[in-house]
Structures are given as C-alpha cells and as structure tokens.
Design a protein around this motif. Structure first.
Motif, PDB file in Angstrom:
ATOM      1  N   GLU A  18       0.815  -1.217   0.000  1.00 29.49           N
ATOM      2  CA  GLU A  18       0.000   0.000   0.000  1.00 29.49           C
ATOM      3  C   GLU A  18       0.853   1.274   0.000  1.00 29.49           C
ATOM      4  O   GLU A  18       0.526   2.236  -0.681  1.00 29.49           O
ATOM      5  CB  GLU A  18      -0.958   0.003   1.201  1.00 29.49           C
ATOM      6  N   CYS A  19       1.950   1.287   0.757  1.00 25.96           N
ATOM      7  CA  CYS A  19       2.832   2.463   0.753  1.00 25.96           C
ATOM      8  C   CYS A  19       3.459   2.650  -0.622  1.00 25.96           C
ATOM      9  O   CYS A  19       3.560   3.785  -1.103  1.00 25.96           O
ATOM     10  CB  CYS A  19       3.921   2.324   1.809  1.00 25.96           C
ATOM     11  N   ASP A  20       3.879   1.552  -1.260  1.00 29.67           N
ATOM     12  CA  ASP A  20       4.453   1.665  -2.596  1.00 29.67           C
ATOM     13  C   ASP A  20       3.424   2.215  -3.579  1.00 29.67           C
ATOM     14  O   ASP A  20       3.740   3.084  -4.389  1.00 29.67           O
ATOM     15  CB  ASP A  20       4.979   0.314  -3.086  1.00 29.67           C
ATOM     16  N   ASP A  21       2.193   1.734  -3.492  1.00 33.65           N
ATOM     17  CA  ASP A  21       1.140   2.217  -4.391  1.00 33.65           C
ATOM     18  C   ASP A  21       0.860   3.708  -4.205  1.00 33.65           C
ATOM     19  O   ASP A  21       0.552   4.413  -5.163  1.00 33.65           O
ATOM     20  CB  ASP A  21      -0.162   1.433  -4.187  1.00 33.65           C
ATOM     21  N   ALA A  22       0.968   4.188  -2.956  1.00 33.58           N
ATOM     22  CA  ALA A  22       0.632   5.581  -2.645  1.00 33.58           C
ATOM     23  C   ALA A  22       1.854   6.502  -2.606  1.00 33.58           C
ATOM     24  O   ALA A  22       1.710   7.702  -2.365  1.00 33.58           O
ATOM     25  CB  ALA A  22      -0.085   5.634  -1.298  1.00 33.58           C
ATOM     26  N   GLY A  23       3.048   5.946  -2.806  1.00 30.26           N
ATOM     27  CA  GLY A  23       4.250   6.764  -2.716  1.00 30.26           C
ATOM     28  C   GLY A  23       4.641   7.088  -1.290  1.00 30.26           C
ATOM     29  O   GLY A  23       5.349   8.062  -1.039  1.00 30.26           O
ATOM     30  N   GLY A  24       4.183   6.258  -0.338  1.00 32.91           N
ATOM     31  CA  GLY A  24       4.465   6.487   1.083  1.00 32.91           C
ATOM     32  C   GLY A  24       5.755   5.827   1.536  1.00 32.91           C
ATOM     33  O   GLY A  24       6.561   5.359   0.728  1.00 32.91           O
ATOM     34  N   TRP A  25       5.916   5.770   2.836  1.00 32.73           N
ATOM     35  CA  TRP A  25       7.129   5.213   3.430  1.00 32.73           C
ATOM     36  C   TRP A  25       6.763   4.444   4.690  1.00 32.73           C
ATOM     37  O   TRP A  25       5.641   4.510   5.169  1.00 32.73           O
ATOM     38  CB  TRP A  25       8.137   6.320   3.735  1.00 32.73           C
ATOM     39  N   TRP A  26       7.709   3.677   5.214  1.00 30.74           N
ATOM     40  CA  TRP A  26       7.479   2.835   6.387  1.00 30.74           C
ATOM     41  C   TRP A  26       8.674   2.861   7.323  1.00 30.74           C
ATOM     42  O   TRP A  26       9.770   3.250   6.950  1.00 30.74           O
ATOM     43  CB  TRP A  26       7.211   1.392   5.963  1.00 30.74           C
ATOM     44  N   VAL A  27       8.421   2.432   8.566  1.00 29.76           N
ATOM     45  CA  VAL A  27       9.486   2.286   9.556  1.00 29.76           C
ATOM     46  C   VAL A  27      10.090   0.889   9.431  1.00 29.76           C
ATOM     47  O   VAL A  27      11.276   0.728   9.200  1.00 29.76           O
ATOM     48  CB  VAL A  27       8.976   2.552  10.987  1.00 29.76           C
ATOM     49  N   HIS A  28       9.254  -0.140   9.580  1.00 36.68           N
ATOM     50  CA  HIS A  28       9.682  -1.536   9.428  1.00 36.68           C
ATOM     51  C   HIS A  28       8.612  -2.291   8.651  1.00 36.68           C
ATOM     52  O   HIS A  28       7.458  -1.849   8.575  1.00 36.68           O
ATOM     53  CB  HIS A  28       9.891  -2.204  10.787  1.00 36.68           C
ATOM     54  N   LEU A  29       9.001  -3.457   8.132  1.00 40.39           N
ATOM     55  CA  LEU A  29       8.086  -4.249   7.311  1.00 40.39           C
ATOM     56  C   LEU A  29       7.707  -5.558   7.981  1.00 40.39           C
ATOM     57  O   LEU A  29       8.496  -6.162   8.704  1.00 40.39           O
ATOM     58  CB  LEU A  29       8.722  -4.539   5.942  1.00 40.39           C
ATOM     59  N   ARG A  30       6.471  -5.986   7.715  1.00 37.22           N
ATOM     60  CA  ARG A  30       5.926  -7.251   8.202  1.00 37.22           C
ATOM     61  C   ARG A  30       5.368  -8.018   7.011  1.00 37.22           C
ATOM     62  O   ARG A  30       4.885  -7.423   6.053  1.00 37.22           O
ATOM     63  CB  ARG A  30       4.810  -7.004   9.227  1.00 37.22           C
ATOM     64  N   ARG A  31       5.385  -9.335   7.103  1.00 38.58           N
ATOM     65  CA  ARG A  31       4.933 -10.207   6.014  1.00 38.58           C
ATOM     66  C   ARG A  31       3.854 -11.141   6.529  1.00 38.58           C
ATOM     67  O   ARG A  31       4.023 -11.792   7.555  1.00 38.58           O
ATOM     68  CB  ARG A  31       6.124 -11.021   5.526  1.00 38.58           C
ATOM     69  N   CYS A  32       2.737 -11.201   5.825  1.00 42.17           N
ATOM     70  CA  CYS A  32       1.682 -12.129   6.197  1.00 42.17           C
ATOM     71  C   CYS A  32       2.201 -13.545   5.967  1.00 42.17           C
ATOM     72  O   CYS A  32       2.649 -13.883   4.865  1.00 42.17           O
ATOM     73  CB  CYS A  32       0.424 -11.880   5.356  1.00 42.17           C
ATOM     74  N   ALA A  33       2.153 -14.361   6.999  1.00 41.09           N
ATOM     75  CA  ALA A  33       2.670 -15.720   6.911  1.00 41.09           C
ATOM     76  C   ALA A  33       1.730 -16.647   6.151  1.00 41.09           C
ATOM     77  O   ALA A  33       2.098 -17.774   5.845  1.00 41.09           O
ATOM     78  CB  ALA A  33       2.932 -16.266   8.314  1.00 41.09           C
ATOM     79  N   GLN A  34       0.551 -16.176   5.826  1.00 40.16           N
ATOM     80  CA  GLN A  34      -0.412 -16.999   5.098  1.00 40.16           C
ATOM     81  C   GLN A  34      -0.406 -16.712   3.599  1.00 40.16           C
ATOM     82  O   GLN A  34      -0.361 -17.619   2.786  1.00 40.16           O
ATOM     83  CB  GLN A  34      -1.811 -16.810   5.664  1.00 40.16           C
TER      84      GLN A  34
END
Length: 113
Positions: A18-34
C-alpha cells in the motif's frame, strides 16, 4: 499449512504494497505468513500490516527485516513459533529502515505511532 502459516507462499514484494502504491514510506516491514502480503508495522504512518489482518483475517505476521525471524499472532496477541517461509525472508539488506530510500521525510520521527 500450520494455522495461518503457509511456508510455500513468497512475499508480495520488497516493500509495503500500500505504501508503494501511494508513494508512502514505512518504519519496518511485516509479512503475512499466510498469503505473503508485505505491509508496514504499527509504528509506520500507514499501519498496513495490521490493516491486512483486519481485512483478511490472516492471523500471523512475520518480521520482514533482515536478521529477524519472529512471528506474531494478531488473534491471540502473542508471539508464536513459525517455520521458515519461502524466500526471500526479508527485504534487501541495502534497503534502509525506515524506507524506502528517497521517500522518508527528514522529520520522520514526528510521524511515527
């Protein structure tokens, strides 16, 4: 598949969808394990990993940071044991946190939760 963990599914990309789609940024990343969806952590402005859990019902997230191998169960609000997920297990090591490079504002600390 172990409750909420499918080790065969690769991550959706190297950054928060979602951040990539909106041109945003993040602190850390999480991955859905499913399903492999990569979202940003709750300290990030968008809090997209938690939003993914709320929208999908997929209960377990894994860290998507280099060197981290922990899992979190949103339903029970506890850390859980997981199995190795399909590679890559983290974003590229040369991708900064916060990230991505070039989109993090100089005053980013004023925008974290």
């Amino acid at each position: 598949m172990t409750d909420g963990i499918d080790p065969s599914v690769p991550p959706s990309g190297t950054g928060c969808v979602e951040c990539d789609d909106a041109g945003g940024w993040w602190v850390h990343l999480r991955r859905c394990a499913q399903c492999g969806h990569v979202g940003c952590c709750d300290s990030s402005p968008g809090q997209h990993a938690t939003a993914h859990f709320r929208e999908s019902g997929h209960p377990v997230m894994a860290s998507f940071e280099p060197g981290e191998e922990w899992f979190w169960d949103f339903t029970r609000e506890v850390g859980v044991l997981g199995q190795p997920l399909a590679p890559p297990r983290s974003h590229p090591e040369d991708q900064p946190a916060p990230g991505p490079a070039g989109r993090v504002p100089a005053d980013w600390r004023d925008h974290v939760h």
